[in-house]
Design a protein around this motif. Structure first.
Motif, PDB file in Angstrom:
ATOM      1  N   THR A 277       0.833  -1.202   0.000  1.00 13.10           N
ATOM      2  CA  THR A 277       0.000   0.000   0.000  1.00 13.10           C
ATOM      3  C   THR A 277       0.869   1.254   0.000  1.00 13.10           C
ATOM      4  OG1 THR A 277      -1.572  -1.237   1.330  1.00 13.10           O
ATOM      5  CG2 THR A 277      -1.952   1.127   1.132  1.00 13.10           C
ATOM      6  N   VAL A 278       1.885   1.249   0.910  1.00 10.54           N
ATOM      7  CA  VAL A 278       2.774   2.409   0.974  1.00 10.54           C
ATOM      8  C   VAL A 278       3.535   2.554  -0.346  1.00 10.54           C
ATOM      9  CG1 VAL A 278       4.835   3.332   2.107  1.00 10.54           C
ATOM     10  CG2 VAL A 278       2.979   2.365   3.480  1.00 10.54           C
ATOM     11  N   HIS A 279       3.960   1.439  -0.909  1.00 11.25           N
ATOM     12  CA  HIS A 279       4.716   1.501  -2.161  1.00 11.25           C
ATOM     13  C   HIS A 279       3.868   2.080  -3.293  1.00 11.25           C
ATOM     14  CE1 HIS A 279       7.833   0.456  -5.026  1.00 11.25           C
ATOM     15  NE2 HIS A 279       6.884  -0.048  -5.818  1.00 11.25           N
ATOM     16  N   ASP A 280       2.626   1.625  -3.387  1.00 16.67           N
ATOM     17  CA  ASP A 280       1.735   2.132  -4.431  1.00 16.67           C
ATOM     18  C   ASP A 280       1.473   3.618  -4.258  1.00 16.67           C
ATOM     19  OD1 ASP A 280       1.707  -0.371  -5.344  1.00 16.67           O
ATOM     20  OD2 ASP A 280      -0.328  -0.890  -4.656  1.00 16.67           O
ATOM     21  N   ALA A 281       1.386   4.047  -3.008  1.00 13.41           N
ATOM     22  CA  ALA A 281       1.027   5.436  -2.750  1.00 13.41           C
ATOM     23  C   ALA A 281       2.223   6.360  -2.913  1.00 13.41           C
ATOM     24  CB  ALA A 281       0.426   5.579  -1.361  1.00 13.41           C
ATOM     25  N   THR A 282       3.385   5.929  -2.416  1.00 14.38           N
ATOM     26  CA  THR A 282       4.518   6.860  -2.370  1.00 14.38           C
ATOM     27  C   THR A 282       5.719   6.402  -3.180  1.00 14.38           C
ATOM     28  OG1 THR A 282       5.510   5.783  -0.471  1.00 14.38           O
ATOM     29  CG2 THR A 282       3.853   7.484  -0.012  1.00 14.38           C
ATOM     30  N   GLY A 283       5.707   5.156  -3.588  1.00 12.23           N
ATOM     31  CA  GLY A 283       6.858   4.656  -4.318  1.00 12.23           C
ATOM     32  C   GLY A 283       7.993   4.207  -3.408  1.00 12.23           C
ATOM     33  N   TRP A 284       7.774   4.316  -2.111  1.00 16.96           N
ATOM     34  CA  TRP A 284       8.819   3.918  -1.145  1.00 16.96           C
ATOM     35  C   TRP A 284       8.607   2.475  -0.713  1.00 16.96           C
ATOM     36  CZ3 TRP A 284       8.153   4.404   4.656  1.00 16.96           C
ATOM     37  CH2 TRP A 284       9.306   3.954   5.332  1.00 16.96           C
ATOM     38  N   GLN A 285       9.623   1.655  -0.879  1.00 11.90           N
ATOM     39  CA  GLN A 285       9.536   0.260  -0.459  1.00 11.90           C
ATOM     40  C   GLN A 285      10.062   0.158   0.970  1.00 11.90           C
ATOM     41  OE1 GLN A 285       8.213  -2.273  -2.107  1.00 11.90           O
ATOM     42  NE2 GLN A 285       8.906  -4.009  -0.870  1.00 11.90           N
ATOM     43  N   ILE A 286       9.145  -0.083   1.912  1.00  6.27           N
ATOM     44  CA  ILE A 286       9.527  -0.096   3.324  1.00  6.27           C
ATOM     45  C   ILE A 286      10.654  -1.086   3.574  1.00  6.27           C
ATOM     46  CG2 ILE A 286       8.733  -0.635   5.668  1.00  6.27           C
ATOM     47  CD1 ILE A 286       6.006   0.389   4.921  1.00  6.27           C
ATOM     48  N   THR A 287      10.565  -2.237   2.938  1.00 11.18           N
ATOM     49  CA  THR A 287      11.539  -3.293   3.240  1.00 11.18           C
ATOM     50  C   THR A 287      12.953  -2.929   2.785  1.00 11.18           C
ATOM     51  OG1 THR A 287      10.707  -4.380   1.263  1.00 11.18           O
ATOM     52  CG2 THR A 287       9.972  -5.253   3.375  1.00 11.18           C
ATOM     53  N   ASP A 288      13.075  -1.879   1.956  1.00 14.38           N
ATOM     54  CA  ASP A 288      14.427  -1.415   1.642  1.00 14.38           C
ATOM     55  C   ASP A 288      15.061  -0.762   2.857  1.00 14.38           C
ATOM     56  OD1 ASP A 288      14.121  -2.320  -0.878  1.00 14.38           O
ATOM     57  OD2 ASP A 288      13.672  -0.361  -1.784  1.00 14.38           O
ATOM     58  N   THR A 289      14.215  -0.183   3.681  1.00 14.16           N
ATOM     59  CA  THR A 289      14.709   0.519   4.873  1.00 14.16           C
ATOM     60  C   THR A 289      14.705  -0.390   6.104  1.00 14.16           C
ATOM     61  OG1 THR A 289      13.544   2.421   3.968  1.00 14.16           O
ATOM     62  CG2 THR A 289      14.459   2.656   6.191  1.00 14.16           C
TER      63      THR A 289
END
Lengths: 346, 254, 300
Positions: free
Chosen positions: C147-159
């Protein structure tokens, strides 16, 4: 003339829609001990908590020493308080408890200790300063709480049912102790209690509360001897409720005697007579019948029925042997003026 | 002010706590291609191992609970009636298992029993005594609280004075008064055993959590579905506590 | 009636006469309880310790412990302690806030009751299901992650990956926070209104009251609870194992490897690891016990 230590002006308080105080006015005089007396839920504790600053009045003003403190937080009102129980800080010794208010004021340690020691001596606990609350008896804890409240030299001392959690003997002892210390220090004091005996024996003036209002404010003897209403009469002390008739001249016919009343009511009524205001004589022709006796110490109560109405008469215990259940007696009022209620006695 | 802050904290906590549950609910009951579906769950449930391992866990939970009650109720009864001076020691012993983590216990069990009673640990039922030990801190405490809540001595004396024998006193007076505590202890024991993973997997016994862990490697959607159901089931089982605490009292008045 | 009373007196007399001879028997009744603990807890524990200080021939040896002190193994103790301390302190703070919110009597009742019962359950959630719930939320294909990736393009699991330190911390907080709340709730509910009001009437403001009264009174219970949280995290196995698939550098996971034979088995070494682990947990719980002994003095 110095300003009145505590004044409540048209104070109103509601809790979730229920009115607890209906616009009350109160002046507490300098150096006096005023008792707020009433049944539970009458609003006496709420009045005390509004003076202390723990509750805020919905309307009206609170004045301490002539200054409007309605918006001043409890910590800056200079009011001392003693609760029913468990108010001592459990992790501090008796001496540290007493010294706490002084520490908050930034007094040097040496002075705090000296002052705390003096106060513990004042309440008779000089030897117990190092003990922790859980090592003290209930009565001792209340003495420490008293010393702690006095330590900051409050302009007003508030006592919220301070003796209710103690057993009878300690209660009696502490009653006298509180009165002695209060006189010695001269602090204006408000005592909240539901115990009429406590109020009458300790207070300079008693304010009887009923359903969020003052029913009567006066000296203990005024309250007891000339109650302003049947509520006051029956809440303070014991009263007999006896059927009576008031004729057009205002004379009250009760127990076969004729008395006066200040009431404007005429016709069927109920007369309120204290057990000690009745005289009782053995009389085989008497219209009253003894049903039993109860020894109460110095006095003995003789329970009689007078035309189906139960009546209690108090006599000195020494004279009580003349009466026993089944005896016929004559009872007569020993007062001239009598308080009446409009409703006829059931 | 404080009321608003407290409510805000609770609402925030509820939302945060809900995130993993809702996520695994959505993840477990939907597939990218087909949308909402029960297929992953049904797939896992139809696996014959599911039934066997769930049954194994249920059996272990039942046996552990019965064993714990059979051991602790007479012990506590005896302690409270005849040997109250030994209560602090017994209580201290009951929290001892907290000191030994499950993996540590497994290693110790291996060292002890492989050498002395070789066949013992190969039986699944060998888990029962270990589970009784592992759940002891919580189970002992909830039972003991029940014993402390009633005035056992007076109850027993009153019953005896009315002419009841010891067995009758135990069955008709003592145990009914302990029903709430027994239920609480049982629920705790059952929940803890149903969720226990370390001992079962390391001693090579196939229980429900072991099945769940295996499912997670093969089909994540099914694992998520089972996970959310398990967590909600645990909540339900444990919140039956408060009900358990209340019901016997209303039952006793009728 | 009178005969029943007589019976009681007779029984009491009989019991009273028998008591002296029965003292030993009375203690004997505790045998099953004590025996269970000895056979299934104490003996295994002692077997561990014995094995840890002996080599495979049965001679006394400290080599297993020396091996534990080698950097690669010591690091897993350090990481476990760090994870346990972090989740104990963060969970401690969050749990305190939660407990504070739960003690309010003016908050919506349903919300409070629901959270209270949920906290009781969630404090026992540590395990496989919780790990999968978090993977479903914050794993690579997790709902929150996508959901976060679709919305912001940020992949949480990268961080932050769940099997990393902060990922595990987050998962552990899910049971540590409610556990803390449940543990300190009695201490917070035990704070009397009279203390606050007495302090206020003596001139103390809110901050002063918190510092002088609340803090010292609740400190032992709070510190004790934090220590229990530490022990709880240190002992945890299932959650970390299921999240990392055994990849986490934690003592419990490592011991699990040794036991399940994935690593060349060195009995003494595994036993030394276990002994070390028990030692850490025991120290934390001993600290808690000492602290709680202080509070019960006044919290009656």
């Amino acid at each position: 003339m110095t300003s009145t230590p505590v004044q409540l002006q048209e104070v109103v308080k509601q809790f979730s829609g229920r009115t607890v105080l209906e616009s009350i006015d109160l002046n507490v005089h300098g150096g006096e001990l005023l008792a707020l007396l009433g049944p539970s839920g009458c609003g006496k504790t709420t009045a005390l908590r509004i003076i202390a600053g723990f509750e805020r009045a919905d309307a009206g003003r609170v004045l301490i020493g002539g200054r409007d403190v309605s918006r001043v937080p409890a910590s800056r009102r200079g009011v001392g308080i003693v609760f029913q129980a468990y108010s001592l800080f459990p992790h501090l010794s008796a001496e540290q408890n007493v010294a706490y208010g002084l520490a908050v004021r930034g007094l040097p340690r040496r002075e705090r200790r000296k002052r705390a020691g003096e106060l513990l001596e004042l309440v008779g606990l000089a030897e117990h300063g190092a003990k922790f609350p859980h090592q003290l008896s209930g009565g001792q804890q209340q003495r420490v709480a008293l010393a702690r409240a006095f330590a900051v030299e409050p302009s007003v001392l508030l006592l919220d049912e301070p003796l209710s959690a103690l057993d009878a003997f300690v209660r009696q002892q502490l009653r006298e102790e509180i009165r002695r210390v209060q006189r010695e220090v001269g602090t204006t004091t408000v005592l909240v209690t539901h115990d009429q005996e406590e109020a009458l024996s300790m207070a300079d003036r008693v304010a009887v509360m009923h359903q969020g209002r003052f029913a009567q404010i006066g000296t203990p003897s005024e309250i007891y001897r000339t109650p302003a209403s049947s509520f006051v009469a029956s809440f303070v002390g014991v009263v007999n409720r006896v059927p009576a008739t008031i004729n057009s001249n205002g004379r009250v016919g009760v127990l076969g005697a004729e008395l006066t009343t200040s009431s404007a009511h005429r016709g069927e009524a109920t007369a309120l007579l204290r057990p000690e205001d009745l005289q009782i004589q053995p009389d085989p022709e008497g219209r009253a019948l003894v049903t039993g006796t109860t020894l109460r110490g110095a006095i003995t109560s003789i329970e009689v029925t007078w035309q189906d109405t139960p009546v209690r008469v108090d006599v000195p215990t020494g004279t009580a042997t003349r009466f026993s259940a089944g005896d016929r007696v004559r009872i007569t009022p020993a007062v001239d003026n009598v308080l009446v209620e409009k409703e006829a006695a059931a | 002010m404080s009321r608003f802050l407290r409510t805000a904290v609770l609402v925030l906590a509820a939302l945060l706590f809900a995130v993993p549950l809702v996520s695994s609910g959505v993840f477990g009951f939907s597939l990218p291609t087909t949308g909402w579906t029960l297929d992953p769950l049904l797939g896992a449930v139809q696996n014959s191992q599911f039934r066997d391992q769930l049954l194994a866990s249920l059996t272990l939970a039942l046996l552990t609970t019965l064993a714990a009650l059979a051991l602790l109720i007479p012990t506590l009864l005896h302690l409270h009636l005849r040997l109250p001076q030994a209560l602090p020691v017994a209580e201290a012993l009951s929290v001892l298992p907290m000191v030994v983590p499950a993996v540590a216990l497994v290693n110790g069990a291996n060292l002890t029993f492989r050498a002395t009673v070789p066949g013992f640990l190969t039986s699944m039922y060998s888990l029962v005594p270990f589970y009784v030990v592992l759940t002891l801190p919580l189970v002992y405490r909830s039972l003991d609280a029940g014993f402390r809540a009633i005035d056992l001595r007076t109850l027993v004396q009153a019953s005896t004075s009315l002419g009841a024998g010891p067995i009758r006193t135990l069955l008709r007076v003592v145990l009914p008064n302990l029903r709430a505590a027994m239920l609480t202890a049982s629920l705790l024991s059952v929940t803890l055993v149903l969720g226990e993973y370390a001992l079962a997997t390391l001693l090579l016994h196939n229980t429900y959590p072991v099945f769940l862990a295996q499912t997670g490697q093969d089909s994540p959607h099914a694992a998520a579905a089972l996970a959310v159901l398990t967590l909600l089931g645990t909540w339900l089982l444990l919140s039956a506590f408060s009900l358990a605490g209340r019901r016997p009292r209303t039952g006793a008045t009728t | 009636m009178s005969s029943a009373l007589h019976d009681v007196r007779a029984t009491t007399a009989v019991v009273a006469r028998r008591v002296p001879n029965l003292t030993a028997l009375k203690h004997l009744a505790l045998a099953p309880y004590v025996l269970l603990l000895i056979v299934f807890l104490v003996v295994p524990l002692l077997a561990n310790v014995w094995t840890a200080v002996h080599d495979s021939e049965g001679n006394w040896s400290s080599s297993a412990f020396q091996k534990v002190l080698e950097p690669q193994y010591l690091s897993s103790f350090r990481d476990t302690a760090l994870l346990s301390a972090t989740t104990a302190i963060l969970g401690g703070i969050l749990g305190l806030v939660l407990a504070w919110a739960l003690t309010g009597d003016q908050v919506p009742r349903r919300l409070r009751d629901a959270l209270l019962s949920f906290s009781g359950a969630a404090s026992q959630f540590a395990g496989v299901p919780l790990a999968f719930a978090f993977i479903a939320a914050l794993g690579t294909q997790g709902l929150v992650t996508t959901t976060v990736h679709d919305a912001t393009g940020w992949q949480i699991t990268d961080t932050m990956r769940l099997q990393d330190f902060w990922g595990l911390t987050l998962v552990y907080l899910y049971f540590q926070t409610p556990l803390m709340a449940i543990l300190v709730l009695p201490a917070i509910a035990g704070l009397r209104r009279e203390w606050l009001e007495s302090a206020q009437s003596l001139g103390a403001g809110r901050a002063r009251y918190l510092w002088d009264i609340t803090l010292p009174i609740t400190a032992p219970a709070v510190a004790g609870a934090v220590l229990l949280l530490f022990a709880n995290a240190f002992s945890a196995y299932a959650t970390a194992y299921a999240i990392s698939g055994g990849g986490a550098n934690l003592v419990a996971v490592m011991i699990g490897f040794f036991i399940s034979g994935n690593v060349l088995l060195d009995e003494s070494f595994a036993a030394a690891l276990v002994t070390g682990m028990v030692l850490v947990v025991a120290l934390a719980l001993l600290g808690r016990w000492l602290l709680l002994r202080r509070t019960t003095r006044w919290m009656r």
